[in-house]
Design a protein around this motif. Sequence first.
Motif, PDB file in Angstrom:
ATOM      1  N   PRO A 211       0.825  -1.212   0.000  1.00 54.52           N
ATOM      2  CA  PRO A 211       0.000   0.000   0.000  1.00 54.52           C
ATOM      3  C   PRO A 211       0.859   1.261   0.000  1.00 54.52           C
ATOM      4  O   PRO A 211       1.973   1.273   0.513  1.00 54.52           O
ATOM      5  CB  PRO A 211      -0.793  -0.125   1.310  1.00 54.52           C
ATOM      6  CG  PRO A 211       0.069  -0.981   2.191  1.00 54.52           C
ATOM      7  CD  PRO A 211       0.757  -1.939   1.273  1.00 54.52           C
ATOM      8  N   GLY A 212       0.324   2.323  -0.599  1.00 55.07           N
ATOM      9  CA  GLY A 212       1.042   3.587  -0.630  1.00 55.07           C
ATOM     10  C   GLY A 212       1.963   3.698  -1.823  1.00 55.07           C
ATOM     11  O   GLY A 212       2.131   2.775  -2.618  1.00 55.07           O
ATOM     12  N   GLU A 213       2.581   4.878  -1.945  1.00 52.20           N
ATOM     13  CA  GLU A 213       3.515   5.169  -3.035  1.00 52.20           C
ATOM     14  C   GLU A 213       4.945   5.080  -2.533  1.00 52.20           C
ATOM     15  O   GLU A 213       5.324   5.772  -1.584  1.00 52.20           O
ATOM     16  CB  GLU A 213       3.243   6.568  -3.593  1.00 52.20           C
ATOM     17  CG  GLU A 213       4.206   6.970  -4.703  1.00 52.20           C
ATOM     18  CD  GLU A 213       4.054   8.427  -5.113  1.00 52.20           C
ATOM     19  OE1 GLU A 213       4.885   8.896  -5.928  1.00 52.20           O
ATOM     20  OE2 GLU A 213       3.128   9.102  -4.604  1.00 52.20           O
ATOM     21  N   ASN A 214       5.746   4.241  -3.157  1.00 55.25           N
ATOM     22  CA  ASN A 214       7.135   4.100  -2.774  1.00 55.25           C
ATOM     23  C   ASN A 214       7.930   5.325  -3.252  1.00 55.25           C
ATOM     24  O   ASN A 214       7.991   5.605  -4.437  1.00 55.25           O
ATOM     25  CB  ASN A 214       7.717   2.823  -3.367  1.00 55.25           C
ATOM     26  CG  ASN A 214       9.178   2.601  -3.017  1.00 55.25           C
ATOM     27  OD1 ASN A 214       9.952   2.125  -3.828  1.00 55.25           O
ATOM     28  ND2 ASN A 214       9.570   2.944  -1.807  1.00 55.25           N
ATOM     29  N   VAL A 215       8.533   6.063  -2.312  1.00 60.92           N
ATOM     30  CA  VAL A 215       9.286   7.273  -2.664  1.00 60.92           C
ATOM     31  C   VAL A 215      10.783   7.125  -2.384  1.00 60.92           C
ATOM     32  O   VAL A 215      11.594   7.856  -2.954  1.00 60.92           O
ATOM     33  CB  VAL A 215       8.724   8.512  -1.939  1.00 60.92           C
ATOM     34  CG1 VAL A 215       7.325   8.828  -2.445  1.00 60.92           C
ATOM     35  CG2 VAL A 215       8.712   8.320  -0.427  1.00 60.92           C
ATOM     36  N   ILE A 216      11.171   6.219  -1.494  1.00 61.82           N
ATOM     37  CA  ILE A 216      12.577   5.943  -1.198  1.00 61.82           C
ATOM     38  C   ILE A 216      12.773   4.440  -1.250  1.00 61.82           C
ATOM     39  O   ILE A 216      12.001   3.671  -0.664  1.00 61.82           O
ATOM     40  CB  ILE A 216      12.982   6.471   0.198  1.00 61.82           C
ATOM     41  CG1 ILE A 216      12.859   7.990   0.278  1.00 61.82           C
ATOM     42  CG2 ILE A 216      14.415   6.024   0.539  1.00 61.82           C
ATOM     43  CD1 ILE A 216      13.858   8.750  -0.568  1.00 61.82           C
ATOM     44  N   ASN A 217      13.843   4.002  -1.951  1.00 58.30           N
ATOM     45  CA  ASN A 217      14.138   2.579  -2.079  1.00 58.30           C
ATOM     46  C   ASN A 217      15.656   2.420  -2.003  1.00 58.30           C
ATOM     47  O   ASN A 217      16.344   2.407  -3.015  1.00 58.30           O
ATOM     48  CB  ASN A 217      13.587   2.045  -3.403  1.00 58.30           C
ATOM     49  CG  ASN A 217      13.855   0.567  -3.600  1.00 58.30           C
ATOM     50  OD1 ASN A 217      14.113  -0.159  -2.641  1.00 58.30           O
ATOM     51  ND2 ASN A 217      13.795   0.110  -4.835  1.00 58.30           N
ATOM     52  N   ASP A 218      16.174   2.314  -0.782  1.00 54.49           N
ATOM     53  CA  ASP A 218      17.619   2.305  -0.553  1.00 54.49           C
ATOM     54  C   ASP A 218      18.089   0.947  -0.037  1.00 54.49           C
ATOM     55  O   ASP A 218      17.323   0.197   0.580  1.00 54.49           O
ATOM     56  CB  ASP A 218      18.021   3.380   0.467  1.00 54.49           C
ATOM     57  CG  ASP A 218      17.884   4.787  -0.087  1.00 54.49           C
ATOM     58  OD1 ASP A 218      17.671   4.933  -1.308  1.00 54.49           O
ATOM     59  OD2 ASP A 218      17.977   5.739   0.709  1.00 54.49           O
ATOM     60  N   ALA A 219      19.343   0.658  -0.280  1.00 55.82           N
ATOM     61  CA  ALA A 219      19.990  -0.526   0.270  1.00 55.82           C
ATOM     62  C   ALA A 219      21.190  -0.063   1.092  1.00 55.82           C
ATOM     63  O   ALA A 219      21.943   0.816   0.662  1.00 55.82           O
ATOM     64  CB  ALA A 219      20.432  -1.464  -0.838  1.00 55.82           C
ATOM     65  N   TYR A 220      21.356  -0.653   2.268  1.00 56.17           N
ATOM     66  CA  TYR A 220      22.466  -0.299   3.158  1.00 56.17           C
ATOM     67  C   TYR A 220      23.330  -1.533   3.419  1.00 56.17           C
ATOM     68  O   TYR A 220      22.806  -2.644   3.575  1.00 56.17           O
ATOM     69  CB  TYR A 220      21.942   0.235   4.489  1.00 56.17           C
ATOM     70  CG  TYR A 220      21.342   1.619   4.414  1.00 56.17           C
ATOM     71  CD1 TYR A 220      22.135   2.754   4.597  1.00 56.17           C
ATOM     72  CD2 TYR A 220      19.988   1.793   4.154  1.00 56.17           C
ATOM     73  CE1 TYR A 220      21.585   4.020   4.536  1.00 56.17           C
ATOM     74  CE2 TYR A 220      19.431   3.062   4.087  1.00 56.17           C
ATOM     75  CZ  TYR A 220      20.233   4.171   4.281  1.00 56.17           C
ATOM     76  OH  TYR A 220      19.685   5.429   4.214  1.00 56.17           O
TER      77      TYR A 220
END
Length: 271
Positions: A211-220
């Motif tokens: 659900p919702g809009e993905n705005v950040i998609n980071d890998a650490y």
Amino acid sequence: MTGTMSYAYAVARDDDDTLAQALSGLPGVADAPVHLVRAGRRGEMVVAVSPVPEPDFQESALRAHLEDLDWLESVARAHHRVIGALAERTTVLPLRLATVYLDDERVRQMLDARQESFAGRLADLTAHTEWGVKIYVEAPAATERPAAPTAAADLSPGRAYLSHRRAQRHAREDAYRDAEEVARRVEDAARHHAVDRVQHRAQQGELARGPGENVINDAYLVPVGHAEGFRADVLRAGEGLTGVRVEVTGPWAPYSFATPPETEPMKRAAP
């Protein structure tokens, strides 16, 4: 007879000769058995490979298959299954999905040529795992914030509609501002644990299933000893602001860090 090609999953070190056992009986892509290709005659550096049907993995056919989400998901599941089995035993360098060579000899030649760079990257990634952090905007719909009954009664249908749209726009603007604040908090929290970060494109369409809009998609990239602290601190950074959701996944094999980053690594803050 239909020919085969060699599908390559990952590069790893097999210092104690146990990786073949870890892969024994494990089905790879197209349910084929997985085996190891070694550098030189008894090199410790290996690539996990399996045979795949040539008609499905030639360049033109592969390009068409990559548009088929069901086929792609099946290949991805097998790809990650093999890498996961390796990662339980050793540090791995995952290769890109659908990396294929004409045969095992070509895989060996690639490994021989790149042994030194692979060895250096494996040393850098030892005792580190990858964690994914996604931030979603879940702005409330305007129907959830209707105008007060007395005010609505005084508006014409046209003005009521405009008021409704304005409320919707304001709700989304507030949610995006909150998401920016959460992103800053998450980055600050991550700096106390992670040593590197890769910023991926936000997921959309079929890839964005939550659900919702993905705005950040980071890998650490996080040292094993910091894993629990990283997860707890990043989730805590998303608390207190409505309309924004933080999702933390992992630990994973270091998919996003298999090749040396082009930018400077993230500097972990002093404790």
